[in-house]
Design a protein around this motif. Structure first.
Motif, PDB file in Angstrom:
ATOM      1  N   THR A  36       0.771  -1.133   0.082  1.00 14.10           N
ATOM      2  CA  THR A  36      -0.131  -0.071  -0.085  1.00 14.10           C
ATOM      3  C   THR A  36       1.025   1.195   0.114  1.00 14.10           C
ATOM      4  OG1 THR A  36      -1.849  -1.100   0.959  1.00 14.10           O
ATOM      5  CG2 THR A  36      -1.960   0.994   1.088  1.00 14.10           C
ATOM      6  N   LEU A  37       0.932   2.087  -1.140  1.00 19.14           N
ATOM      7  CA  LEU A  37       1.692   3.106  -1.340  1.00 19.14           C
ATOM      8  C   LEU A  37       1.473   4.274  -0.097  1.00 19.14           C
ATOM      9  CD1 LEU A  37       1.918   3.760  -5.115  1.00 19.14           C
ATOM     10  CD2 LEU A  37       3.407   2.462  -3.485  1.00 19.14           C
ATOM     11  N   ASP A  38       0.347   4.256   0.456  1.00 19.43           N
ATOM     12  CA  ASP A  38       0.179   5.329   1.514  1.00 19.43           C
ATOM     13  C   ASP A  38       1.120   5.137   2.787  1.00 19.43           C
ATOM     14  OD1 ASP A  38      -3.452   5.737   1.211  1.00 19.43           O
ATOM     15  OD2 ASP A  38      -2.015   6.178   0.143  1.00 19.43           O
ATOM     16  N   TYR A  39       1.661   4.138   2.876  1.00 19.48           N
ATOM     17  CA  TYR A  39       2.507   3.784   3.821  1.00 19.48           C
ATOM     18  C   TYR A  39       3.970   4.229   3.778  1.00 19.48           C
ATOM     19  CZ  TYR A  39      -1.536   1.311   5.528  1.00 19.48           C
ATOM     20  OH  TYR A  39      -3.021   0.847   5.896  1.00 19.48           O
ATOM     21  N   TYR A  40       4.107   4.578   2.431  1.00 17.57           N
ATOM     22  CA  TYR A  40       5.763   4.912   2.114  1.00 17.57           C
ATOM     23  C   TYR A  40       5.768   6.222   1.604  1.00 17.57           C
ATOM     24  CZ  TYR A  40       6.227  -0.126   2.708  1.00 17.57           C
ATOM     25  OH  TYR A  40       6.073  -1.559   2.915  1.00 17.57           O
ATOM     26  N   ALA A  41       7.067   6.624   1.583  1.00 14.84           N
ATOM     27  CA  ALA A  41       7.345   8.008   0.750  1.00 14.84           C
ATOM     28  C   ALA A  41       7.820   7.388  -0.521  1.00 14.84           C
ATOM     29  CB  ALA A  41       8.667   8.634   1.524  1.00 14.84           C
ATOM     30  N   ILE A  42       7.196   8.192  -1.369  1.00 12.80           N
ATOM     31  CA  ILE A  42       7.492   7.666  -2.741  1.00 12.80           C
ATOM     32  C   ILE A  42       8.354   8.738  -3.625  1.00 12.80           C
ATOM     33  CG2 ILE A  42       6.452   7.007  -5.169  1.00 12.80           C
ATOM     34  CD1 ILE A  42       6.136   5.033  -2.769  1.00 12.80           C
ATOM     35  N   GLY A  43       9.375   8.289  -4.208  1.00 12.59           N
ATOM     36  CA  GLY A  43      10.129   9.583  -4.876  1.00 12.59           C
ATOM     37  C   GLY A  43       9.941   9.058  -6.366  1.00 12.59           C
ATOM     38  N   TRP A  44      10.161  10.419  -7.154  1.00 11.17           N
ATOM     39  CA  TRP A  44      10.263   9.846  -8.578  1.00 11.17           C
ATOM     40  C   TRP A  44      11.725  10.410  -9.158  1.00 11.17           C
ATOM     41  CZ3 TRP A  44       7.264   8.014 -12.503  1.00 11.17           C
ATOM     42  CH2 TRP A  44       6.054   7.686 -11.954  1.00 11.17           C
ATOM     43  N   PHE A  45      12.164   9.675  -9.845  1.00 15.13           N
ATOM     44  CA  PHE A  45      13.609   9.726 -10.353  1.00 15.13           C
ATOM     45  C   PHE A  45      13.702   9.880 -11.731  1.00 15.13           C
ATOM     46  CE2 PHE A  45      15.878   9.041  -6.211  1.00 15.13           C
ATOM     47  CZ  PHE A  45      14.905   8.346  -5.499  1.00 15.13           C
ATOM     48  N   ARG A  46      14.610  10.381 -12.344  1.00 18.60           N
ATOM     49  CA  ARG A  46      14.863  10.312 -13.769  1.00 18.60           C
ATOM     50  C   ARG A  46      16.305  10.139 -14.024  1.00 18.60           C
ATOM     51  NH1 ARG A  46      13.246  16.477 -15.767  1.00 18.60           N
ATOM     52  NH2 ARG A  46      15.069  17.712 -15.064  1.00 18.60           N
ATOM     53  N   GLN A  47      16.535   9.562 -15.260  1.00 17.10           N
ATOM     54  CA  GLN A  47      17.752   9.446 -15.620  1.00 17.10           C
ATOM     55  C   GLN A  47      18.039   9.758 -17.364  1.00 17.10           C
ATOM     56  OE1 GLN A  47      19.792   5.630 -15.189  1.00 17.10           O
ATOM     57  NE2 GLN A  47      21.766   6.464 -15.232  1.00 17.10           N
ATOM     58  N   ALA A  48      18.708  10.665 -17.729  1.00 17.52           N
ATOM     59  CA  ALA A  48      18.959  11.274 -19.114  1.00 17.52           C
ATOM     60  C   ALA A  48      20.243  10.660 -19.496  1.00 17.52           C
ATOM     61  CB  ALA A  48      19.032  12.643 -18.993  1.00 17.52           C
ATOM     62  N   PRO A  49      20.158  10.403 -20.887  1.00 18.69           N
ATOM     63  CA  PRO A  49      21.168   9.709 -21.510  1.00 18.69           C
ATOM     64  C   PRO A  49      22.731  10.352 -20.983  1.00 18.69           C
ATOM     65  CG  PRO A  49      19.644   9.888 -23.174  1.00 18.69           C
ATOM     66  CD  PRO A  49      19.212  10.852 -21.894  1.00 18.69           C
TER      67      PRO A  49
ATOM     68  N   GLN B 244      11.050   4.751   3.604  1.00 17.68           N
ATOM     69  CA  GLN B 244      10.056   4.990   4.767  1.00 17.68           C
ATOM     70  C   GLN B 244       9.877   6.462   4.704  1.00 17.68           C
ATOM     71  OE1 GLN B 244       8.484   2.774   6.618  1.00 17.68           O
ATOM     72  NE2 GLN B 244       9.298   1.467   5.198  1.00 17.68           N
ATOM     73  N   THR B 245      11.067   7.287   4.341  1.00 11.42           N
ATOM     74  CA  THR B 245      10.833   8.872   4.453  1.00 11.42           C
ATOM     75  C   THR B 245      11.480   9.479   3.288  1.00 11.42           C
ATOM     76  OG1 THR B 245      12.893   9.285   5.625  1.00 11.42           O
ATOM     77  CG2 THR B 245      11.064   8.569   6.936  1.00 11.42           C
ATOM     78  N   CYS B 246      11.327  10.715   2.966  1.00  9.06           N
ATOM     79  CA  CYS B 246      11.943  11.355   1.852  1.00  9.06           C
ATOM     80  C   CYS B 246      13.317  11.840   2.321  1.00  9.06           C
ATOM     81  CB  CYS B 246      11.116  12.578   1.320  1.00  9.06           C
ATOM     82  SG  CYS B 246       9.580  12.216   0.645  1.00  9.06           S
ATOM     83  N   SER B 247      13.575  11.885   3.514  1.00  7.52           N
ATOM     84  CA  SER B 247      14.946  12.185   4.005  1.00  7.52           C
ATOM     85  C   SER B 247      15.887  11.320   3.718  1.00  7.52           C
ATOM     86  CB  SER B 247      14.826  12.520   5.472  1.00  7.52           C
ATOM     87  OG  SER B 247      16.123  12.777   6.087  1.00  7.52           O
ATOM     88  N   GLY B 248      16.873  11.842   2.931  1.00  8.97           N
ATOM     89  CA  GLY B 248      17.918  10.762   2.826  1.00  8.97           C
ATOM     90  C   GLY B 248      17.717   9.831   1.258  1.00  8.97           C
ATOM     91  N   PHE B 249      16.603   9.959   0.897  1.00 11.80           N
ATOM     92  CA  PHE B 249      16.264   9.068  -0.013  1.00 11.80           C
ATOM     93  C   PHE B 249      16.640   9.683  -1.508  1.00 11.80           C
ATOM     94  CE2 PHE B 249      13.991   6.539  -2.631  1.00 11.80           C
ATOM     95  CZ  PHE B 249      12.533   6.695  -2.882  1.00 11.80           C
ATOM     96  N   ASN B 250      17.775   8.946  -1.715  1.00 11.08           N
ATOM     97  CA  ASN B 250      18.295   9.368  -3.040  1.00 11.08           C
ATOM     98  C   ASN B 250      18.586   7.985  -3.863  1.00 11.08           C
ATOM     99  OD1 ASN B 250      20.792   7.987  -2.305  1.00 11.08           O
ATOM    100  ND2 ASN B 250      21.472   9.512  -1.014  1.00 11.08           N
ATOM    101  N   ALA B 251      19.039   8.045  -5.086  1.00 13.18           N
ATOM    102  CA  ALA B 251      19.201   7.061  -5.971  1.00 13.18           C
ATOM    103  C   ALA B 251      20.032   5.918  -5.341  1.00 13.18           C
ATOM    104  CB  ALA B 251      19.619   7.535  -7.531  1.00 13.18           C
ATOM    105  N   LEU B 252      21.059   6.212  -4.741  1.00 13.76           N
ATOM    106  CA  LEU B 252      22.076   5.366  -4.376  1.00 13.76           C
ATOM    107  C   LEU B 252      21.411   4.437  -3.084  1.00 13.76           C
ATOM    108  CD1 LEU B 252      25.263   7.359  -4.062  1.00 13.76           C
ATOM    109  CD2 LEU B 252      24.574   5.723  -5.738  1.00 13.76           C
ATOM    110  N   SER B 253      20.101   4.928  -2.606  1.00  6.77           N
ATOM    111  CA  SER B 253      19.531   4.042  -1.525  1.00  6.77           C
ATOM    112  C   SER B 253      18.637   3.252  -2.206  1.00  6.77           C
ATOM    113  CB  SER B 253      18.878   5.050  -0.476  1.00  6.77           C
ATOM    114  OG  SER B 253      17.880   5.748  -1.258  1.00  6.77           O
ATOM    115  N   VAL B 254      18.469   3.148  -3.575  1.00  6.77           N
ATOM    116  CA  VAL B 254      17.127   2.130  -4.105  1.00  6.77           C
ATOM    117  C   VAL B 254      17.983   0.982  -4.758  1.00  6.77           C
ATOM    118  CG1 VAL B 254      15.563   2.092  -5.772  1.00  6.77           C
ATOM    119  CG2 VAL B 254      15.855   4.267  -4.550  1.00  6.77           C
TER     120      VAL B 254
END
Length: 125
Positions: A28-41, A102-112
């Motif tokens: 259930t997405l409501d229980y998580y922070a959701i991040g959008w990321f992008r990667q250009a060439p 869990q949170t947006c804090s410190g939520f970067n691409a390396l953590s995924v």
């Protein structure tokens, strides 16, 4: 099996709009922070927006490059997080991904570690 599925990408002219969707299977997405990321060439994957879980009161965050043009939101009934992208520019061309923490804090691409297939956005000039 937990899976986030991105959709909604496509080809659009500069100044146009697209709405990306991040749908979930198994959670259930409501229980998580959701991040959008992008990667250009040729570039590193970057976080462009994050929305906190519904239990937190912090507002969404945006990178400077999309602030004022992109809007992140949730539809709890559909278990989906959206990224409304307006006034698109050629430099927005990239593969877009969503991810959860869990949170947006410190939520970067390396953590995924569990990336989905992403959705391609191409903006023509």
């Amino acid at each position: 099996q937990v899976q986030l599925v991105e959709s909604g990408g496509g080809l659009v002219q500069s100044g146009g709009s697209l709405r990306l969707s991040c749908a979930a299977v198994g959670i259930t997405l409501d229980y998580y922070a959701i991040g959008w990321f992008r990667q250009a060439p040729g570039k590193e994957r970057e976080r462009i927006s994050c929305i906190t879980s519904i239990s937190r009161r912090a507002g969404p965050t945006y990178s400077d490059s999309v602030q004022g043009r992109f809007t992140i939101s949730r539809d709890s009934s559909l278990n989906t997080v959206y990224l409304q992208m307006d006034n698109l520019k050629p430099e927005d061309t990239a593969v877009y991904y969503c991810a959860r923490r869990q949170t947006c804090s410190g939520f970067n691409a390396l953590s995924v570690t569990d990336w989905g297939q992403g959705t391609q956005v191409t903006v023509s000039s």
